[in-house]
Motif scaffolding. Structure first.
Motif, PDB file in Angstrom:
ATOM      1  N   PRO A  11       1.475   2.713   9.259  1.00 20.22           N
ATOM      2  CA  PRO A  11       0.037   2.409   9.175  1.00 20.22           C
ATOM      3  C   PRO A  11      -0.318   1.624   7.910  1.00 20.22           C
ATOM      4  O   PRO A  11      -1.244   0.825   7.923  1.00 20.22           O
ATOM      5  CB  PRO A  11      -0.618   3.791   9.154  1.00 20.22           C
ATOM      6  CG  PRO A  11       0.372   4.693   9.800  1.00 20.22           C
ATOM      7  CD  PRO A  11       1.731   4.144   9.482  1.00 20.22           C
ATOM      8  N   SER A  12       0.427   1.829   6.839  1.00 19.64           N
ATOM      9  CA  SER A  12       0.083   1.169   5.578  1.00 19.64           C
ATOM     10  C   SER A  12       0.695  -0.225   5.447  1.00 19.64           C
ATOM     11  O   SER A  12       0.459  -0.902   4.457  1.00 19.64           O
ATOM     12  CB  SER A  12       0.524   2.034   4.392  1.00 19.64           C
ATOM     13  OG  SER A  12       1.927   2.184   4.408  1.00 19.64           O
ATOM     14  N   PRO A  61      10.490  -1.090  -0.721  1.00 18.34           N
ATOM     15  CA  PRO A  61       9.599  -1.286  -1.870  1.00 18.34           C
ATOM     16  C   PRO A  61       8.594  -0.153  -2.077  1.00 18.34           C
ATOM     17  O   PRO A  61       8.269   0.198  -3.208  1.00 18.34           O
ATOM     18  CB  PRO A  61       8.861  -2.597  -1.553  1.00 18.34           C
ATOM     19  CG  PRO A  61       9.414  -3.139  -0.305  1.00 18.34           C
ATOM     20  CD  PRO A  61      10.403  -2.169   0.257  1.00 18.34           C
ATOM     21  N   LYS A  62       8.126   0.440  -0.983  1.00 17.24           N
ATOM     22  CA  LYS A  62       7.120   1.494  -1.139  1.00 17.24           C
ATOM     23  C   LYS A  62       7.719   2.727  -1.811  1.00 17.24           C
ATOM     24  O   LYS A  62       7.103   3.343  -2.677  1.00 17.24           O
ATOM     25  CB  LYS A  62       6.521   1.876   0.222  1.00 17.24           C
ATOM     26  CG  LYS A  62       5.634   0.786   0.791  1.00 17.24           C
ATOM     27  CD  LYS A  62       5.024   1.188   2.121  1.00 17.24           C
ATOM     28  CE  LYS A  62       4.342  -0.036   2.734  1.00 17.24           C
ATOM     29  NZ  LYS A  62       3.671   0.234   3.977  1.00 17.24           N
ATOM     30  N   THR A  63       8.915   3.074  -1.376  1.00 14.55           N
ATOM     31  CA  THR A  63       9.577   4.239  -1.986  1.00 14.55           C
ATOM     32  C   THR A  63       9.820   3.984  -3.466  1.00 14.55           C
ATOM     33  O   THR A  63       9.605   4.863  -4.307  1.00 14.55           O
ATOM     34  CB  THR A  63      10.909   4.529  -1.265  1.00 14.55           C
ATOM     35  OG1 THR A  63      10.615   4.774   0.104  1.00 14.55           O
ATOM     36  CG2 THR A  63      11.616   5.727  -1.859  1.00 14.55           C
ATOM     37  N   ALA A  64      10.275   2.774  -3.793  1.00 13.91           N
ATOM     38  CA  ALA A  64      10.541   2.456  -5.196  1.00 13.91           C
ATOM     39  C   ALA A  64       9.272   2.600  -6.025  1.00 13.91           C
ATOM     40  O   ALA A  64       9.280   3.188  -7.113  1.00 13.91           O
ATOM     41  CB  ALA A  64      11.095   1.032  -5.309  1.00 13.91           C
ATOM     42  N   GLN A  65       8.168   2.094  -5.489  1.00 10.45           N
ATOM     43  CA  GLN A  65       6.917   2.147  -6.251  1.00 10.45           C
ATOM     44  C   GLN A  65       6.390   3.582  -6.371  1.00 10.45           C
ATOM     45  O   GLN A  65       5.941   4.001  -7.435  1.00 10.45           O
ATOM     46  CB  GLN A  65       5.875   1.242  -5.584  1.00 10.45           C
ATOM     47  CG  GLN A  65       4.623   1.070  -6.449  1.00 10.45           C
ATOM     48  CD  GLN A  65       3.667   0.020  -5.900  1.00 10.45           C
ATOM     49  OE1 GLN A  65       4.059  -0.873  -5.158  1.00 10.45           O
ATOM     50  NE2 GLN A  65       2.406   0.137  -6.267  1.00 10.45           N
ATOM     51  N   ILE A 123       0.885  -1.165   0.000  1.00  6.68           N
ATOM     52  CA  ILE A 123       0.000   0.000   0.000  1.00  6.68           C
ATOM     53  C   ILE A 123       0.924   1.217   0.000  1.00  6.68           C
ATOM     54  O   ILE A 123       1.748   1.380   0.911  1.00  6.68           O
ATOM     55  CB  ILE A 123      -0.896   0.014   1.258  1.00  6.68           C
ATOM     56  CG1 ILE A 123      -1.808  -1.211   1.254  1.00  6.68           C
ATOM     57  CG2 ILE A 123      -1.708   1.303   1.324  1.00  6.68           C
ATOM     58  CD1 ILE A 123      -2.565  -1.425   2.561  1.00  6.68           C
ATOM     59  N   THR A 124       0.823   2.039  -1.013  1.00  6.03           N
ATOM     60  CA  THR A 124       1.771   3.159  -1.099  1.00  6.03           C
ATOM     61  C   THR A 124       1.176   4.487  -0.638  1.00  6.03           C
ATOM     62  O   THR A 124       1.898   5.458  -0.480  1.00  6.03           O
ATOM     63  CB  THR A 124       2.317   3.320  -2.531  1.00  6.03           C
ATOM     64  OG1 THR A 124       1.221   3.395  -3.424  1.00  6.03           O
ATOM     65  CG2 THR A 124       3.214   2.159  -2.912  1.00  6.03           C
ATOM     66  N   CYS A 125      -0.142   4.539  -0.428  1.00  2.93           N
ATOM     67  CA  CYS A 125      -0.684   5.797   0.081  1.00  2.93           C
ATOM     68  C   CYS A 125      -0.337   5.907   1.576  1.00  2.93           C
ATOM     69  O   CYS A 125      -0.132   4.899   2.251  1.00  2.93           O
ATOM     70  CB  CYS A 125      -2.190   5.882  -0.140  1.00  2.93           C
ATOM     71  SG  CYS A 125      -3.143   4.602   0.674  1.00  2.93           S
ATOM     72  N   GLU A 126      -0.235   7.134   2.047  1.00  2.00           N
ATOM     73  CA  GLU A 126       0.122   7.342   3.455  1.00  2.00           C
ATOM     74  C   GLU A 126      -1.091   7.887   4.202  1.00  2.00           C
ATOM     75  O   GLU A 126      -1.754   8.799   3.721  1.00  2.00           O
ATOM     76  CB  GLU A 126       1.303   8.296   3.551  1.00  2.00           C
ATOM     77  CG  GLU A 126       2.552   7.686   2.938  1.00  2.00           C
ATOM     78  CD  GLU A 126       3.778   8.574   3.085  1.00  2.00           C
ATOM     79  OE1 GLU A 126       4.586   8.309   3.988  1.00  2.00           O
ATOM     80  OE2 GLU A 126       3.906   9.519   2.296  1.00  2.00           O
ATOM     81  N   TRP A 133      -8.408  -2.042  -2.664  1.00  2.00           N
ATOM     82  CA  TRP A 133      -8.531  -0.764  -3.381  1.00  2.00           C
ATOM     83  C   TRP A 133      -7.341   0.154  -3.094  1.00  2.00           C
ATOM     84  O   TRP A 133      -6.867   0.874  -3.963  1.00  2.00           O
ATOM     85  CB  TRP A 133      -9.853  -0.073  -2.997  1.00  2.00           C
ATOM     86  CG  TRP A 133     -11.062  -0.813  -3.507  1.00  2.00           C
ATOM     87  CD1 TRP A 133     -11.073  -1.782  -4.478  1.00  2.00           C
ATOM     88  CD2 TRP A 133     -12.419  -0.669  -3.082  1.00  2.00           C
ATOM     89  NE1 TRP A 133     -12.350  -2.238  -4.671  1.00  2.00           N
ATOM     90  CE2 TRP A 133     -13.202  -1.578  -3.838  1.00  2.00           C
ATOM     91  CE3 TRP A 133     -13.063   0.140  -2.140  1.00  2.00           C
ATOM     92  CZ2 TRP A 133     -14.584  -1.691  -3.681  1.00  2.00           C
ATOM     93  CZ3 TRP A 133     -14.443   0.031  -1.983  1.00  2.00           C
ATOM     94  CH2 TRP A 133     -15.195  -0.879  -2.742  1.00  2.00           C
ATOM     95  N   MET A 134      -6.857   0.144  -1.869  1.00  2.00           N
ATOM     96  CA  MET A 134      -5.684   0.979  -1.539  1.00  2.00           C
ATOM     97  C   MET A 134      -4.450   0.468  -2.286  1.00  2.00           C
ATOM     98  O   MET A 134      -3.664   1.242  -2.820  1.00  2.00           O
ATOM     99  CB  MET A 134      -5.440   0.996  -0.032  1.00  2.00           C
ATOM    100  CG  MET A 134      -6.485   1.797   0.735  1.00  2.00           C
ATOM    101  SD  MET A 134      -5.975   2.295   2.400  1.00  2.00           S
ATOM    102  CE  MET A 134      -5.869   0.745   3.254  1.00  2.00           C
ATOM    103  N   LYS A 135      -4.298  -0.858  -2.347  1.00  2.00           N
ATOM    104  CA  LYS A 135      -3.139  -1.414  -3.062  1.00  2.00           C
ATOM    105  C   LYS A 135      -3.190  -1.064  -4.532  1.00  2.00           C
ATOM    106  O   LYS A 135      -2.159  -0.832  -5.168  1.00  2.00           O
ATOM    107  CB  LYS A 135      -3.100  -2.939  -2.889  1.00  2.00           C
ATOM    108  CG  LYS A 135      -2.680  -3.377  -1.503  1.00  2.00           C
ATOM    109  CD  LYS A 135      -2.697  -4.883  -1.359  1.00  2.00           C
ATOM    110  CE  LYS A 135      -2.407  -5.260   0.089  1.00  2.00           C
ATOM    111  NZ  LYS A 135      -2.078  -6.667   0.278  1.00  2.00           N
ATOM    112  N   GLU A 136      -4.392  -1.061  -5.083  1.00  2.00           N
ATOM    113  CA  GLU A 136      -4.511  -0.792  -6.519  1.00  2.00           C
ATOM    114  C   GLU A 136      -4.623   0.694  -6.831  1.00  2.00           C
ATOM    115  O   GLU A 136      -4.823   1.074  -7.982  1.00  2.00           O
ATOM    116  CB  GLU A 136      -5.700  -1.573  -7.072  1.00  2.00           C
ATOM    117  CG  GLU A 136      -5.409  -3.081  -7.007  1.00  2.00           C
ATOM    118  CD  GLU A 136      -6.517  -3.957  -7.576  1.00  2.00           C
ATOM    119  OE1 GLU A 136      -7.618  -3.446  -7.818  1.00  2.00           O
ATOM    120  OE2 GLU A 136      -6.243  -5.160  -7.761  1.00  2.00           O
ATOM    121  N   GLY A 137      -4.512   1.516  -5.790  1.00  2.00           N
ATOM    122  CA  GLY A 137      -4.530   2.962  -6.006  1.00  2.00           C
ATOM    123  C   GLY A 137      -5.915   3.530  -6.268  1.00  2.00           C
ATOM    124  O   GLY A 137      -6.058   4.670  -6.709  1.00  2.00           O
TER     125      GLY A 137
END
Lengths: 294, 154, 796
Positions: free
Chosen positions: B21-22, C122-126, A3-6, A39-43
């Motif tokens: 958190p993520s 990995p998160k930073t890379a993505q 999950i890349t959103c913060e 949904w978070m993983k897929e943006g």
């Protein structure tokens, strides 16, 4: 796929606390998380605040009264399946819950979350529609009750307003003798999203309720079919007439899962099988609730 | 993002870790506390190879936030029993697995089933592991091993 | 070149008294797998220095890259490096060098790697990858293989003529044809002239994905001393080493400097053969010298950028006489091989050699054509092209029988190929149990017995089909093994075949156990590390039991020779009197005497003067099929001996079909396979049960769906449906036939792929039997069947 959103994570202990957090525009509710995390993983969702409602007292569990069963917002599909009350009093809710995803998902996914996600294929909706369920919604100012028939407003859209939280689903209990059936079409017997879902509730005195999912932007009651059937004994001729009305009740599309033509064809076949099964169950005959009819 | 300190019991041992958190529970188990038996197969809840027991119920650890595990009791395949269980023995003796990548999830799901139901029917066994995808075995040897473990159990 | 047809007497003698081979022993990797101890590539730890790469891939099926702006991504905190195609202008490929590490001027499929961001997590890379801007000029994609075959402009590979490739490929410059395998045998016109009936039809097979549950993962480390180590989830450690060493040779790397380590693999099915994304880990490691870098494919990337099973359009023209004799077969196959065919072209080649099926046909014309398209690269998939063409061919054979009014099983028996019959390419057929397989399958489905469903909505259908498959490999693909004894008499075997679930480790232990009389429980077989384990070409083609099995057997025999020679030398016993039993040396000459192996296999045997003779026993074995050759006449395919042998198989099914819904329930699925000699019947049955389901899924519901721009519409298990435990046949009947393979270890030959090959034709013929419907395109979904039945009802 991380999950890349913060976001900030909160787990309030009280409803007012939760409602306060939900006034934040970028907030979103976390219950089972089985849709939200994907949904978070897929943006598709990037909340700023995630409000985990599982710590709030009173959000879980069942409350049975003489006239209704109240299902808390954190009740999972597994809890529905394991509940004797649900199995006895609302067998179609039990039957459709067993078709949702798989055990590991059902142990987390909630009924309230299912109707909030509001994808057209959601398995719980046809049952809730024929049971005339009501969604209990708590807003910053007041609690309101929304009939399920008015809940779904579009694909992944509901009557829930910003800042509101679903606190329960309330299902009225009928005193009438009933037989019911949820028929689900998947590409195979394993976990799949419904390509067609048909719910039939047959009540004593020849009252019938019918609902569909996955054959239109929102799950719907089939009022014309119900009117046709009302007061009549079910026989092959009547079933044939009911099948003729199916195109007037649904608006299926072609997608990766199924063509419009097959959905329409199967909606008819499944309506016929569902009507027969519901009436047979009303009479105490086979097929047993839970048996696969397609 | 600010890290959050969480604490949970993993296979009987209390663990404290800091997570974002993520972070998912799967990431935390594999990367922070070295529990490698739950695997990442699809990362969206479809394949079941990340299955762990969370407060007594199996969950997809890829669909749970690590922060949700604060205060929870987590069991992975490494921790299901000190000695190999009847179920594990049946799986091994019957050559039930091939590549073995799905095994951690399937053993967890089957263990949950047998904890709830002493003598499940074949259909109930199939249903219990239907969320655990296996591409090698055709499932039949796995289902038969679970059946045998149930019949051999008390 | 003679084929080794007659079994050496030693093999026959052993076959009568096997102790471990042929037993359903417990897998030696079983405990590791049920306890969670088994480690897969993603489970390995590399410490806090591990870097993570995210690959930026093409959203277009065909486009020119006008520019790449990496500046914003480079500024992100935690980003170590951003690389693009200009950093790695290296070509690579297994049989044809038509790929680059990263796209150069153009992209040729959706998902093709264009650039990479390497970061500390990995998160930073993505996140940073989202900031890389690639400017594309979209071009028209070519998606249909038949259209692509005819096209002469806007080619997928305008420079095809300059690519290097193996000598048995025939690319056509200035076209999309990467390879064209021709077979001409007999006189095709004469054959059709002799026929009473000529049947023509065409069939279409979509693409499929392997769906191993373990995604591809690779970790690369280019250390400060310039040695490159790769840890990969792979079926092919040595092939990877070779391809990488060649591709990166400009960096001064020799093969000795490249090391590939492959722990357990979470399913292969061909998808982890050769080199796909692993080349990225190798290349990226060289860009961040001294630090390990990891790449793991997401499930969506698995569907977009690994090898896929090729799509196929095949046209079949079959001539038959009234008595059922096949007089001629013209088979034209247009393969949708994708944007790069460095591996796929050999699928096309293999099928070209064998697409008569296991039938004696005197007049044959085969054109197997490898066509470039703007879709993901095709490649090996369990069955290696045979599943694809047998759907059409075995549908066609049943149609021919129907046309003749002949029982389809009898039609197949009549035309079935026999030992010493001439193969399409001129060599002779090996010993086989095809007829026995057909008969046992027919008996298992109760062929000829009419059955009706109790449900008026449903119909029962049965089928019996037969087929064959040969390992597809270069003529000089080889295997080797080391076998080391330990102080306690236990054994470690070093070989580089991969345990991909099929039971390779256990089979090798059983073979060594048979020779050395050491129990399987006392033998470990190690997963490959190219620094330690000796050479193996690849674990593909259902050939390792046969090929590496031969190497392990030779290594065990080598060790046995050393043991016996030592005993002769130290104890002065006649060599011919010595034998091994229960992990001891025994002698016919001295009843009651025995010398346990553990007493001397490391430390030697003490003799009268208190000195020791001997030393550690280490066996060594290699195998290469010295009779094989791939060179033949390009216009006829005659002259070589490209296939080492064929495994022959029959399959059958009983289905119940719901005529309203189109849903099929498989009541019984049967597979009878001639394995030569079963090494482990339990594992063979496991292969059949698993492979059968994988095959059934390809015909009942799986397929890859692309839109008109070449974008895959179902890159997840939500919409690419692989079977669950609820979707298994009610009964699977595995049947083992054993007609020894003369040059196989104890007579064994491979059978792993064969288990899924017949499924599509089995179902297609059973659907026809149940409903009269012929559907010529896979998959035969419930939807397709129901709508076709509805149409048929309307028409009648």
């Amino acid at each position: 796929m991380p999950i890349t959103c913060e976001f900030e994570y909160h787990k309030p202990k009280t409803l007012p606390e939760a409602l306060k957090l939900l006034t934040d525009k970028g907030s979103c509710v976390l219950a089972g998380g089985t849709d939200l995390l994907v949904w978070m993983k897929e943006g598709l969702r990037a909340p700023k605040t995630v409000v985990d409602i599982k710590g709030i007292a009173g959000m879980g569990g069942f409350t049975l009264s003489a006239s209704a069963l109240r299902i808390g917002a954190c009740v999972t599909f597994s809890e529905l399946i394991e509940s004797d009350v649900v199995r006895k009093k609302l067998p179609m809710l039990w039957e459709c819950s067993r078709t949702v995803a798989s055990v590991g998902v059902r142990n987390r996914a909630t009924l309230a979350g299912n109707i909030c996600s509001a994808v057209p294929s959601l398995d719980s909706a046809p049952a809730l529609l024929v049971y005339d369920a009501v969604v209990e919604v708590r807003g910053p100012k007041a609690t309101r009750k929304v009939p399920v028939a008015e809940w779904f407003t579009g694909v992944k859209r509901t009557a829930l307003k910003p800042g509101e939280l679903v606190t329960a689903v309330i299902i009225p209990l009928t005193k009438k003798k009933a037989g019911s059936c949820y028929v689900k079409l998947g590409r195979y017997r394993g976990e799949d999203l419904a390509q067609v879902g048909v719910a039939v509730l047959a009540l004593a005195d020849n009252e019938y309720r019918v609902a569909f999912c996955a054959v239109g932007p929102v799950p719907t009651r089939a009022k014309k079919i119900e009117a046709l059937l009302s007061g009549k004994e079910l026989d092959d001729a009547l079933i044939a007439q009911a099948k003729e009305l199916v195109p007037q009740e649904i608006s299926p599309i072609t997608d990766i899962r199924s063509s419009k033509e097959y959905r329409l064809h199967m909606a008819r076949v499944m309506l016929a099988r569902g009507l027969k099964a519901a009436c047979a169950r009303l009479a105490g005959d086979a097929p047993a609730t839970g048996d696969n009819l397609v | 993002m600010k890290k959050i300190a969480i604490e949970f019991k993993l296979n009987g041992t209390q663990r404290q870790v800091e997570v974002e958190p993520s972070d998912t529970l799967l990431e935390a188990l594999r990367e922070r506390v070295g529990a490698k038996s739950p695997k990442c197969g699809c990362d969206r809840g479809d394949c079941g190879t990340c299955t762990v027991s969370f407060n007594g119920k199996t969950v997809r650890s890829c669909l749970v936030l690590a922060v949700e595990a604060d205060g929870a009791e987590i069991v992975t395949l490494e921790g299901i029993s000190k000695e190999p269980s009847k179920l594990q023995k049946e799986f091994a003796q019957r050559n039930a697995f091939q590549c073995g990548f799905c095994a951690p999830g399937i053993v967890m799901s089957a263990t949950e089933l047998l904890g709830k139901k002493k003598k499940p029917t074949r259909e109930e066994i199939q249903e219990a592991i239907a969320g655990n995808l296996c591409r090698c075995t055709g499932y039949t040897p796995i289902v038969e091993a679970i059946e045998a473990a149930a019949n051999g159990g008390k | 070149m003679a084929h080794p047809q007659s079994a050496p007497t030693e093999e026959k003698a052993q076959a009568t008294e096997l102790k471990t081979v042929g037993q359903p022993v417990q897998r030696i990797d079983g405990w590791e797998k049920v306890t969670g101890a088994a480690k897969f590539a993603d489970d390995l730890d590399f410490g806090p220095g591990l870097l993570h790469a995210f690959i930026i891939d093409s959203p277009h099926a065909h486009a020119r890259i006008k520019g790449i702006d990496t500046r914003a991504a480079e500024k992100v905190r935690g980003v170590v490096k951003v690389v693009t195609g200009k950093d790695f202008p290296f070509r690579f490929g297994l049989y044809m060098k038509d790929r680059h590490v990263f796209a150069q001027e153009s992209v040729r499929f959706v998902g093709e790697q264009v650039a990479a961001v390497i970061a500390t997590d990995p998160k930073t890379a993505q996140r940073a990858a989202g900031l890389v801007k690639v400017d594309y000029e979209e071009l028209e994609p070519i998606l249909d293989p038949v259209k692509a075959f005819e096209q002469t402009s806007d080619l997928v590979h305008p420079d095809l003529g300059s690519y290097t490739h193996v000598p048995w490929f025939f690319p056509k410059a200035k076209t999309n044809v990467a390879h064209w395998r021709k077979i001409r045998k007999g006189r095709i016109e004469k054959g059709f002239a002799e026929a009473d009936f000529v049947l023509e039809d065409s069939y279409r097979v979509p693409r499929y994905a392997h769906c191993a549950i373990e995604p591809h993962v690779a970790i690369g480390l280019f250390d400060a001393s310039s040695r490159l180590t790769l840890w990969t989830a792979s079926q092919s450690p040595y092939t990877q080493r070779h391809v990488m060493a060649e591709a990166l040779s400009q960096l001064g790397l020799k093969h000795k400097d490249v090391r590939v380590v492959t722990p357990y693999v979470g399913g292969g099915f061909g998808g982890k053969a050769g080199v796909t994304m692993e080349i990225l880990a190798a290349a990226l490691a060289t860009a961040v010298k001294g630090q390990p870098v990891k790449i793991m494919w997401s499930r969506a990337q698995e569907f977009r950028n690994t090898y896929m099973r090729l799509g196929l359009v095949n046209k079949i023209k079959l001539g038959v006489k009234k008595d059922g004799t096949i007089t001629a077969l013209k088979h034209t196959l247009y393969w949708d091989a994708g944007a790069y065919v460095e591996y796929a072209a050999n699928v096309v080649n293999a099928v070209g050699l064998s697409s008569t099926g296991p039938y004696k046909v005197d007049n044959v014309e085969i054109d197997s054509i490898c066509v470039y398209t703007n879709l993901s690269p095709g490649g090996p998939y369990r069955g290696f092209g045979y599943s694809e063409f047998f759907f059409g061919l075995e549908s066609h054979m049943s149609k021919a029988a129907e046309k003749l009014g002949m029982d389809p099983v009898e039609f197949r028996r009549k035309n079935a190929i026999r030992e010493n019959d001439t193969l399409p390419y001129g060599a002779e057929m090996n010993p086989n149990g095809l007829l026995e397989a057909i008969d046992k399958t027919a008996a298992a489905v109760e062929w000829g017995k009419k059955e009706e469903s109790k449900d008026p909505n449903k119909a029962i259908g049965k089928s019996v089909v037969c087929f064959w498959k040969a390992p597809a490999m270069p003529p000089n693909a080889s295997s080797s093994a080391f076998l080391k004894f330990n102080e306690d008499g236990s054994i470690n075997i070093l070989a580089s075949g991969m345990e991909i679930g099929q039971g390779f480790l256990t089979a090798m232990a059983q073979i060594a156990s048979e020779v050395l009389s050491v129990p399987v429980s006392q033998i470990r077989v190690e997963t490959p590390d190219t620094d330690r384990n000796p050479y193996e070409w690849q674990t593909v083609a259902s050939h390792v039991t046969w090929s590496c099995g031969n190497a392990v057997k030779k290594a065990a025999l080598d060790a046995k020779e050393q043991i016996l020679d030592l005993v002769v030398r130290a104890l002065n016993l006649p060599k011919e009197s010595l034998f091994l039993e229960d992990a001891c040396v025994k002698s016919w000459a001295r009843p009651g005497w025995q010398l346990p192996l553990k007493d001397f296999v490391i430390s030697g045997i003490q003799v009268e003067d208190y000195t020791f003779k001997g030393g550690p026993i280490m066996g060594r074995g290699t195998f290469l099929p010295e009779f094989s050759s791939a060179i033949s006449d390009p216009e006829t395919g005659q002259g070589g001996h490209p296939n080492v042998h064929y495994t022959t198989v029959a399959g059958g099914v009983v289905i119940e079909l719901d005529k309203e819904t189109g849903k099929i329930k498989v009541l019984k699925a049967v597979l009878a396979v001639d394995v030569g000699q079963a090494i482990n019947p339990s594992m063979i049955k496991g292969q059949i049960t698993g492979g059968m389901l994988q095959g059934l899924a390809t015909v009942l519901y799986e397929d890859m769906r692309y839109d008109e721009k070449g974008v895959l519409l179902n890159p997840s298990f939500s919409d690419y449906k692989i079977p669950t435990a609820l979707d298994v046949p009610a009964e699977v009947i595995p049947i083992i036939v054993e007609t020894a393979q003369p040059d196989g270890p104890f007579g064994a030959r491979g059978m792993g792929e064969h288990t899924m090959i017949p499924a599509a034709a089995m179902i297609a013929n059973a659907v026809h039997a149940a409903t009269g419907l012929r559907i010529n395109s896979m998959p035969l979904t419930a939807e397709k069947i129901a709508l076709a039945l509805k149409d048929k009802a309307k028409g009648s």
